[in-house]
Design a protein around this motif. Sequence first.
Motif, PDB file in Angstrom:
ATOM      1  N   ALA A 117       3.348   1.026   1.236  1.00  0.00           N
ATOM      2  CA  ALA A 117       2.011   1.480   1.639  1.00  0.00           C
ATOM      3  C   ALA A 117       2.011   1.946   3.090  1.00  0.00           C
ATOM      4  N   ALA A 118       2.692   1.188   3.955  1.00  0.00           N
ATOM      5  CA  ALA A 118       2.783   1.567   5.371  1.00  0.00           C
ATOM      6  C   ALA A 118       3.581   2.850   5.540  1.00  0.00           C
ATOM      7  N   ALA A 119       4.625   3.016   4.725  1.00  0.00           N
ATOM      8  CA  ALA A 119       5.436   4.234   4.791  1.00  0.00           C
ATOM      9  C   ALA A 119       4.609   5.450   4.392  1.00  0.00           C
ATOM     10  N   ILE A 120       3.818   5.296   3.321  1.00  0.00           N
ATOM     11  CA  ILE A 120       2.949   6.395   2.877  1.00  0.00           C
ATOM     12  C   ILE A 120       1.932   6.738   3.955  1.00  0.00           C
ATOM     13  N   PHE A 121       1.301   5.698   4.513  1.00  0.00           N
ATOM     14  CA  PHE A 121       0.277   5.916   5.531  1.00  0.00           C
ATOM     15  C   PHE A 121       0.851   6.633   6.751  1.00  0.00           C
ATOM     16  N   ASN A 122       2.004   6.167   7.252  1.00  0.00           N
ATOM     17  CA  ASN A 122       2.570   6.749   8.465  1.00  0.00           C
ATOM     18  C   ASN A 122       3.144   8.136   8.241  1.00  0.00           C
ATOM     19  N   SER A 123       3.659   8.388   7.059  1.00  0.00           N
ATOM     20  CA  SER A 123       4.133   9.743   6.763  1.00  0.00           C
ATOM     21  C   SER A 123       2.962  10.724   6.744  1.00  0.00           C
ATOM     22  N   ALA A 124       1.854  10.290   6.120  1.00  0.00           N
ATOM     23  CA  ALA A 124       0.663  11.144   6.077  1.00  0.00           C
ATOM     24  C   ALA A 124       0.047  11.299   7.462  1.00  0.00           C
ATOM     25  N   LEU A 125      -0.090  10.155   8.187  1.00  0.00           N
ATOM     26  CA  LEU A 125      -0.658  10.204   9.533  1.00  0.00           C
ATOM     27  C   LEU A 125       0.196  11.069  10.454  1.00  0.00           C
ATOM     28  N   GLY A 126       1.518  10.881  10.372  1.00  0.00           N
ATOM     29  CA  GLY A 126       2.424  11.671  11.207  1.00  0.00           C
ATOM     30  C   GLY A 126       2.331  13.152  10.923  1.00  0.00           C
ATOM     31  N   SER A 127       2.150  13.491   9.642  1.00  0.00           N
ATOM     32  CA  SER A 127       2.027  14.900   9.267  1.00  0.00           C
ATOM     33  C   SER A 127       0.760  15.518   9.861  1.00  0.00           C
ATOM     34  N   PHE A 128      -0.349  14.767   9.789  1.00  0.00           N
ATOM     35  CA  PHE A 128      -1.602  15.272  10.343  1.00  0.00           C
ATOM     36  C   PHE A 128      -1.530  15.351  11.870  1.00  0.00           C
ATOM     37  N   LEU A 129      -0.950  14.333  12.510  1.00  0.00           N
ATOM     38  CA  LEU A 129      -0.781  14.373  13.967  1.00  0.00           C
ATOM     39  C   LEU A 129       0.136  15.529  14.359  1.00  0.00           C
TER      40      LEU A 129
ATOM     41  N   SER B 117      -1.559  17.337  -3.165  1.00  0.00           N
ATOM     42  CA  SER B 117      -0.779  16.201  -3.673  1.00  0.00           C
ATOM     43  C   SER B 117      -1.021  14.910  -2.911  1.00  0.00           C
ATOM     44  N   LEU B 118      -1.608  14.983  -1.710  1.00  0.00           N
ATOM     45  CA  LEU B 118      -1.787  13.790  -0.873  1.00  0.00           C
ATOM     46  C   LEU B 118      -2.867  12.880  -1.453  1.00  0.00           C
TER      47      LEU B 118
ATOM     48  N   ALA C 221      -5.503   3.358   2.054  1.00  0.00           N
ATOM     49  CA  ALA C 221      -6.508   2.402   2.520  1.00  0.00           C
ATOM     50  C   ALA C 221      -5.926   1.020   2.776  1.00  0.00           C
ATOM     51  N   SER C 222      -5.002   0.576   1.917  1.00  0.00           N
ATOM     52  CA  SER C 222      -4.469  -0.786   2.049  1.00  0.00           C
ATOM     53  C   SER C 222      -3.615  -0.967   3.289  1.00  0.00           C
ATOM     54  N   ALA C 223      -3.128   0.126   3.868  1.00  0.00           N
ATOM     55  CA  ALA C 223      -2.223   0.007   5.017  1.00  0.00           C
ATOM     56  C   ALA C 223      -2.908   0.294   6.356  1.00  0.00           C
ATOM     57  N   VAL C 224      -4.171   0.658   6.337  1.00  0.00           N
ATOM     58  CA  VAL C 224      -4.862   1.100   7.552  1.00  0.00           C
ATOM     59  C   VAL C 224      -4.890   0.026   8.640  1.00  0.00           C
ATOM     60  N   LYS C 225      -5.009  -1.245   8.254  1.00  0.00           N
ATOM     61  CA  LYS C 225      -5.213  -2.320   9.219  1.00  0.00           C
ATOM     62  C   LYS C 225      -3.961  -2.694  10.014  1.00  0.00           C
ATOM     63  N   GLN C 226      -2.798  -2.202   9.630  1.00  0.00           N
ATOM     64  CA  GLN C 226      -1.566  -2.553  10.347  1.00  0.00           C
ATOM     65  C   GLN C 226      -1.383  -1.664  11.574  1.00  0.00           C
ATOM     66  N   VAL C 227      -2.305  -1.803  12.507  1.00  0.00           N
ATOM     67  CA  VAL C 227      -2.377  -0.923  13.673  1.00  0.00           C
ATOM     68  C   VAL C 227      -1.109  -1.003  14.533  1.00  0.00           C
ATOM     69  N   LYS C 228      -0.602  -2.220  14.746  1.00  0.00           N
ATOM     70  CA  LYS C 228       0.580  -2.407  15.590  1.00  0.00           C
ATOM     71  C   LYS C 228       1.785  -1.653  15.035  1.00  0.00           C
ATOM     72  N   LEU C 229       1.972  -1.737  13.723  1.00  0.00           N
ATOM     73  CA  LEU C 229       3.094  -1.039  13.075  1.00  0.00           C
ATOM     74  C   LEU C 229       2.920   0.469  13.169  1.00  0.00           C
TER      75      LEU C 229
END
Length: 342
Positions: free
Chosen positions: A132-144, A56-57, A63-71
């Motif tokens: 977009a940032a919420a989706i990215f961080n939820s996915a990133l957090g899950s993988f981490l 489902s991921l 991709a659109s949220a990748v550049k917000q490194v600080k967040l």
Amino acid sequence: MLLERITRNWFLIGIVVVIASAKLYPALGRKGGPLKPEITVKYIAVFLIFFNSGLSLKAEELASAVKQVKLHAFIQFFTLGFIPCFVFLLLKILALAEINEWLLKGLQVVGCMPPPVSSAVIITKSIGGNEAAAIFNSALGSFLGITVTPLLLLLFIGVSTALPFLNIFLTLFSTVVLPIILGQIARRFVKEWLDRTKPPFGTFGSCYLLLIIYTTFCDTFSNTAMDMDRYSLVSTAIVVVLLQIIFITSVFLLTTRFLAFPRSDTIAAMFCATHKSLTLGIPMLKVIYHGTDYLSMLCVPLLIYHPTQIVLGGLLVPSAKAWLQKGKIAASKSNEKITDRA
């Protein structure tokens, strides 16, 4: 109206029902019972949960949220760095309050969990924050969380079973990482069908999760030596609510007063950095602490944290939406003044 509420909150109701069912007849789902959870849950259900996640991921949406490194750095550090350490120090104080030892360890378990894939995104979207940032961080957090969470659990709580350290990670790889990878591979071949039919992945995952919760509590209620007193349960529930209030307030103050994030980013951070994943947490605990008599007590604080974060998030939606809209109006007026001067 009542039917609509039941439909909307069916999973939370399901948690209550399966725990009550486990209490009434624990022999059905306990280890060695007719449901054979040592096979159907430990291998099949856990595998399906993470295969479902991989399938489902939508990696392309990130991709659109990748550049917000600080967040991203702030959210991941807060949820996987600050919270576990804060809870660890808090437990030193709570140990004096005569709360059940395993429920306290369960609070540490909550602190070590990664963010959820769904709830933080849904609430952020409903408010109008940076989805977009919420989706990215939820996915990133899950993988981490696949690697970081087991390490944090072993660091703060330790291994409570005879399962060797290497075997834990091999088991996690085969039941968590591998199915996610297979799910992503399968997605490439059925992407068009998935986009057209939109299968209810969330419902499937929730049903698997209810099965895991049911069998876990069947083991609990089969253990006559289990001691889960009312004082400890109520105290744990109060601590869970207070922790969430502290975390949400802290994120809000840090992102607005010190980091000066845009309001839409603050909304995403408030929920992605403070919410914890039940979907990842319960299966991981089942693997890491498989065989321990107190597994279900380790799960209790997470089972309390999950509905609480959804309820608190829901309560915050109107005020957070008004605050976000107020910021947009102020920014619009500021731009108008600049245009007039020009």
